[in-house]
Scaffold this motif. Sequence first.
Motif, PDB file in Angstrom:
ATOM      1  N   CYS A 196       0.036   0.078 -15.547  1.00 42.47           N
ATOM      2  CA  CYS A 196       0.871   0.151 -17.020  1.00 42.47           C
ATOM      3  C   CYS A 196       2.128   0.059 -16.373  1.00 42.47           C
ATOM      4  CB  CYS A 196       0.465   1.348 -17.467  1.00 42.47           C
ATOM      5  SG  CYS A 196      -1.318   1.276 -18.131  1.00 42.47           S
ATOM      6  N   CYS A 197       2.728   0.578 -15.476  1.00 45.85           N
ATOM      7  CA  CYS A 197       3.924   0.439 -15.173  1.00 45.85           C
ATOM      8  C   CYS A 197       4.431  -1.167 -14.879  1.00 45.85           C
ATOM      9  CB  CYS A 197       4.579   1.559 -13.961  1.00 45.85           C
ATOM     10  SG  CYS A 197       4.689   3.107 -14.557  1.00 45.85           S
ATOM     11  N   MET A 198       3.439  -1.536 -14.133  1.00 45.17           N
ATOM     12  CA  MET A 198       3.683  -3.004 -13.689  1.00 45.17           C
ATOM     13  C   MET A 198       2.681  -3.670 -14.843  1.00 45.17           C
ATOM     14  SD  MET A 198       3.509  -3.603  -9.657  1.00 45.17           S
ATOM     15  CE  MET A 198       2.145  -2.922  -9.014  1.00 45.17           C
ATOM     16  N   GLY A 199       3.200  -3.686 -16.083  1.00 45.65           N
ATOM     17  CA  GLY A 199       2.386  -3.983 -17.343  1.00 45.65           C
ATOM     18  C   GLY A 199       1.644  -5.357 -17.466  1.00 45.65           C
ATOM     19  N   HIS A 200       2.137  -6.149 -16.482  1.00 42.40           N
ATOM     20  CA  HIS A 200       1.803  -7.647 -16.885  1.00 42.40           C
ATOM     21  C   HIS A 200       0.317  -8.059 -16.026  1.00 42.40           C
ATOM     22  CE1 HIS A 200       4.047  -7.569 -13.044  1.00 42.40           C
ATOM     23  NE2 HIS A 200       3.172  -8.689 -12.933  1.00 42.40           N
ATOM     24  N   LEU A 201      -0.120  -7.196 -15.420  1.00 39.91           N
ATOM     25  CA  LEU A 201      -1.261  -7.471 -14.520  1.00 39.91           C
ATOM     26  C   LEU A 201      -2.661  -7.650 -15.177  1.00 39.91           C
ATOM     27  CD1 LEU A 201      -0.392  -5.522 -11.348  1.00 39.91           C
ATOM     28  CD2 LEU A 201       0.011  -8.044 -11.718  1.00 39.91           C
ATOM     29  N   PRO A 202      -3.283  -8.836 -15.347  1.00 35.89           N
ATOM     30  CA  PRO A 202      -4.482  -8.682 -16.054  1.00 35.89           C
ATOM     31  C   PRO A 202      -5.680  -8.011 -15.400  1.00 35.89           C
ATOM     32  CG  PRO A 202      -4.317 -10.731 -14.906  1.00 35.89           C
ATOM     33  CD  PRO A 202      -3.015 -10.034 -14.565  1.00 35.89           C
ATOM     34  N   VAL A 203      -5.763  -6.655 -15.691  1.00 34.46           N
ATOM     35  CA  VAL A 203      -6.796  -6.124 -15.094  1.00 34.46           C
ATOM     36  C   VAL A 203      -7.584  -5.090 -16.163  1.00 34.46           C
ATOM     37  CG1 VAL A 203      -7.540  -4.188 -13.449  1.00 34.46           C
ATOM     38  CG2 VAL A 203      -5.380  -5.598 -12.826  1.00 34.46           C
ATOM     39  N   THR A 204      -8.892  -5.260 -16.369  1.00 33.59           N
ATOM     40  CA  THR A 204      -9.559  -4.664 -17.200  1.00 33.59           C
ATOM     41  C   THR A 204     -10.334  -3.444 -16.519  1.00 33.59           C
ATOM     42  OG1 THR A 204      -9.599  -6.306 -18.537  1.00 33.59           O
ATOM     43  CG2 THR A 204     -11.311  -4.736 -19.131  1.00 33.59           C
TER      44      THR A 204
ATOM     45  N   THR B   2      10.261  -5.226 -11.389  1.00 33.63           N
ATOM     46  CA  THR B   2      11.100  -6.144 -12.291  1.00 33.63           C
ATOM     47  C   THR B   2      12.355  -6.374 -11.674  1.00 33.63           C
ATOM     48  OG1 THR B   2      11.984  -4.291 -13.342  1.00 33.63           O
ATOM     49  CG2 THR B   2      10.369  -5.232 -14.490  1.00 33.63           C
ATOM     50  N   ILE B   3      12.782  -5.916 -10.322  1.00 35.05           N
ATOM     51  CA  ILE B   3      13.955  -6.198  -9.753  1.00 35.05           C
ATOM     52  C   ILE B   3      13.608  -7.327  -8.725  1.00 35.05           C
ATOM     53  CG2 ILE B   3      15.703  -5.285  -8.137  1.00 35.05           C
ATOM     54  CD1 ILE B   3      15.475  -3.514 -10.885  1.00 35.05           C
ATOM     55  N   PRO B   4      14.409  -8.548  -8.878  1.00 31.34           N
ATOM     56  CA  PRO B   4      14.209  -9.609  -8.154  1.00 31.34           C
ATOM     57  C   PRO B   4      14.055  -9.140  -6.777  1.00 31.34           C
ATOM     58  CG  PRO B   4      15.886  -9.987  -9.679  1.00 31.34           C
ATOM     59  CD  PRO B   4      15.805  -8.629  -9.897  1.00 31.34           C
ATOM     60  N   GLY B   5      13.088  -9.816  -5.959  1.00 35.55           N
ATOM     61  CA  GLY B   5      12.792  -9.318  -4.671  1.00 35.55           C
ATOM     62  C   GLY B   5      11.982  -8.270  -4.572  1.00 35.55           C
ATOM     63  N   VAL B   6      11.779  -7.262  -5.571  1.00 35.39           N
ATOM     64  CA  VAL B   6      10.609  -6.136  -5.295  1.00 35.39           C
ATOM     65  C   VAL B   6       9.296  -6.703  -5.996  1.00 35.39           C
ATOM     66  CG1 VAL B   6      10.170  -3.860  -6.252  1.00 35.39           C
ATOM     67  CG2 VAL B   6      12.395  -4.526  -5.786  1.00 35.39           C
ATOM     68  N   GLU B   7       8.250  -6.394  -4.974  1.00 35.50           N
ATOM     69  CA  GLU B   7       7.050  -6.844  -5.554  1.00 35.50           C
ATOM     70  C   GLU B   7       6.280  -5.890  -6.247  1.00 35.50           C
ATOM     71  OE1 GLU B   7       5.819  -9.809  -4.872  1.00 35.50           O
ATOM     72  OE2 GLU B   7       7.088 -10.166  -3.203  1.00 35.50           O
ATOM     73  N   ALA B   8       6.352  -4.525  -5.850  1.00 35.82           N
ATOM     74  CA  ALA B   8       5.591  -3.474  -6.729  1.00 35.82           C
ATOM     75  C   ALA B   8       6.228  -2.105  -7.186  1.00 35.82           C
ATOM     76  CB  ALA B   8       4.412  -3.114  -5.809  1.00 35.82           C
ATOM     77  N   PHE B   9       5.755  -1.631  -8.070  1.00 40.14           N
ATOM     78  CA  PHE B   9       6.426  -0.393  -8.607  1.00 40.14           C
ATOM     79  C   PHE B   9       5.753   0.536  -7.795  1.00 40.14           C
ATOM     80  CE2 PHE B   9       8.376   0.412 -12.877  1.00 40.14           C
ATOM     81  CZ  PHE B   9       8.347   1.899 -12.698  1.00 40.14           C
ATOM     82  N   THR B  10       7.007   1.265  -7.187  1.00 37.98           N
ATOM     83  CA  THR B  10       6.579   2.299  -6.329  1.00 37.98           C
ATOM     84  C   THR B  10       7.327   3.564  -6.361  1.00 37.98           C
ATOM     85  OG1 THR B  10       7.670   1.278  -4.385  1.00 37.98           O
ATOM     86  CG2 THR B  10       5.530   0.917  -4.281  1.00 37.98           C
ATOM     87  N   GLY B  11       6.980   4.725  -5.613  1.00 35.41           N
ATOM     88  CA  GLY B  11       7.577   6.040  -6.041  1.00 35.41           C
ATOM     89  C   GLY B  11       6.732   6.992  -6.134  1.00 35.41           C
ATOM     90  N   SER B  12       5.561   6.911  -6.477  1.00 36.13           N
ATOM     91  CA  SER B  12       4.556   8.060  -6.462  1.00 36.13           C
ATOM     92  C   SER B  12       4.016   7.374  -5.088  1.00 36.13           C
ATOM     93  CB  SER B  12       3.526   7.487  -7.580  1.00 36.13           C
ATOM     94  OG  SER B  12       2.442   8.073  -7.529  1.00 36.13           O
ATOM     95  N   LEU B  13       3.592   8.332  -4.125  1.00 41.24           N
ATOM     96  CA  LEU B  13       3.215   7.930  -2.808  1.00 41.24           C
ATOM     97  C   LEU B  13       1.577   7.641  -2.804  1.00 41.24           C
ATOM     98  CD1 LEU B  13       5.277  10.601  -0.948  1.00 41.24           C
ATOM     99  CD2 LEU B  13       5.808   7.982  -1.077  1.00 41.24           C
TER     100      LEU B  13
ATOM    101  N   ILE C 226      -2.466  -1.443  -2.818  1.00 34.95           N
ATOM    102  CA  ILE C 226      -1.981  -2.677  -3.701  1.00 34.95           C
ATOM    103  C   ILE C 226      -1.993  -3.951  -2.384  1.00 34.95           C
ATOM    104  CG2 ILE C 226       0.203  -3.761  -4.734  1.00 34.95           C
ATOM    105  CD1 ILE C 226       0.444  -0.911  -6.039  1.00 34.95           C
ATOM    106  N   ALA C 227      -1.271  -3.353  -1.247  1.00 34.79           N
ATOM    107  CA  ALA C 227      -0.998  -4.256  -0.320  1.00 34.79           C
ATOM    108  C   ALA C 227      -2.263  -4.855   0.283  1.00 34.79           C
ATOM    109  CB  ALA C 227      -0.363  -3.837   0.964  1.00 34.79           C
ATOM    110  N   ALA C 228      -3.279  -4.018   0.433  1.00 36.47           N
ATOM    111  CA  ALA C 228      -4.669  -4.412   0.532  1.00 36.47           C
ATOM    112  C   ALA C 228      -5.393  -5.362  -0.431  1.00 36.47           C
ATOM    113  CB  ALA C 228      -5.549  -3.342   0.815  1.00 36.47           C
TER     114      ALA C 228
END
Lengths: 327, 276
Positions: free
Chosen positions: A108-116, B108-119, B125-127
């Motif tokens: 949801c934070c990365m809201g664009h991913l098509p996952v159901t 959403t920041i250019p160059g950042v792949e994933a929303f992280t901060g929660s450990l 995601i990388a897997a």
Amino acid sequence: MGKKVKKQKSDEATKRWVSGMRDAFSEALYEIICEDERVILITSDTGAVCHDLIKANFPGRYINVGIAEQNMVGVAAGLAMTGYIVYIYAIVPFVTMRCYEQIRVDLCCMGHLPVTAVGVGAGFDYNTLGPTHHGTEDLSLMRTLPGMTVLSPSDSVMAAAFARISYELPGPKYIRLDRTGLPLIYDKDEADFSAGLTHLREGKDVCIVATGRMVKRALSVAEELAGKSVSVSVVDLYRLKPLNRELLLEILGKSARIATIEEHFITGGIGSLVAELMAENCVYLPLKRFGIPDDFCREYGPRDYLHSLYKLDLQSVARAVSDWVKG
Amino acid sequence: MSDRVLDLERKANWLRNEVLEMTVAAGAGHIAPSFSCAEILVAIHYGGVLRLDPENPKWEERDRFILSKGQSAVALYAILADLGFFPVEELLTFTQKGSRLGGHTEDTIPGVEAFTGSLGHGLPIAAGLALGARLREKRFLTVALLGDGECHEGSIWEAAMFAGQHRLNNLLAIVDRNGQSATDFTGDYLTLEPMEDKWRAFGWEVRTVDGHSFPELIEAMKDVHDPSYEKPLCIVADTIKGKGVSFMEREPIWHYRIPVDEELDIARRELKWEKK
């Protein structure tokens, strides 16, 4: 990627699809998997009709991650980031609550991913397995997540349609399925589920808003009370989010009273949803909410028996509505 | 010492200064966790590991870097701006009203792949990315940087098991092994030892390096794009939390403190800060 491959529909499974939402959904999903090589299914060790077919015909596009739902969501997000359209599948509590924070952040934070996320076992569907396996909070939890589409089908025609609809919709989705069969409400060839809700029946005394398996119950209540001069309107609320507020408000305004019925905790479910909508829009009508009270069900036995414990069975609801209307 | 190593060391010192000034200006941010992984971040971004194109942040063949320990966002943002993913001037807006640069990394920041901060999120995601690359026959590498305390999260080991099972040899996990978490020393309350044996038992190749040594980091990652092994690779990088400023090193209180007054003077002096 995106290349069409020849359909390999299973006749054997097709025969079963009218019998249960789970089978209808998974059969429809299998068709989509045959059509589009970007579609991939991940389970945390939960079976369904189409899984063996996918494994046999499309190795690599069925992944059992083991009983590890947090990783399942992260892997789904990662696969979606490489261009896959991903379905994750497990029993309701495990595909929603066990990995809720992963759904919140990774999907949801990365809201664009098509996952159901597909949850099987709505309400007391797993009637012999106790509260660990009951799906009683999922609608509440999923509808509070920004960007999440929440779908709660009421029959197998709709469950099959939701496989296609979820495939075509962007962003995160949750689909709540029943394992078992129900008499069909919708005609397969005429059904259109784009509105988010269906006004199945008109009635002036009370409008019952129902979801999932309880839609059929609401229709039975309406039928039962028609013979007792109580006019009942029935709404099938199958898409809780995004909610078609305008259409629901328009329908609610046509009846003298509003009731909700769901196989879910009343707190946070469609009872809460309708109450919020009415309060915000100055719909000052009496409201009665049928559902599971603030309690875990530690009883076992047939699902109908569990319904009767919480007065969700046909006779209890019909009596309560009738007494309410006749005051 | 080779010129290349000297350049990387200068870059690491620049990064620490940048992190210090950004966090001091903001009054927010994680300094010590960023100092801990400064050499790791510099090594992968400037040492020939990650193949990126700042002009085309979504280039399909790019390597994917997931900052699983998202609290070091401030350091990653400084590097991404320096590489040209977004304007350097934006760095001083870090965590300020109206800024898109917050205390944890956003996709959403250019160059950042994933929303992280929660450990515990980055490695799963990388897997998935690594598996997706293999299924799609793409040759990009996926790198995840994990914190030490982050390895307490069960999801890290779910993903470790998954990556080992699928022999994701296009996946590199680097553990910033500073021996600390937010409030304490991991070895004192929930030991992660034996760290290397854990990863090996989950089916990974493991290399241990001094996480502040560029020669060791570069050597350990020299073959990541053309691995001769058939397993995912874990680099356990022994580091010091707060490295570079004496009073911050291995002091738990500096996990999320910003230096003021004399502290700031000392920090700047030790980091050889030059006012621009």
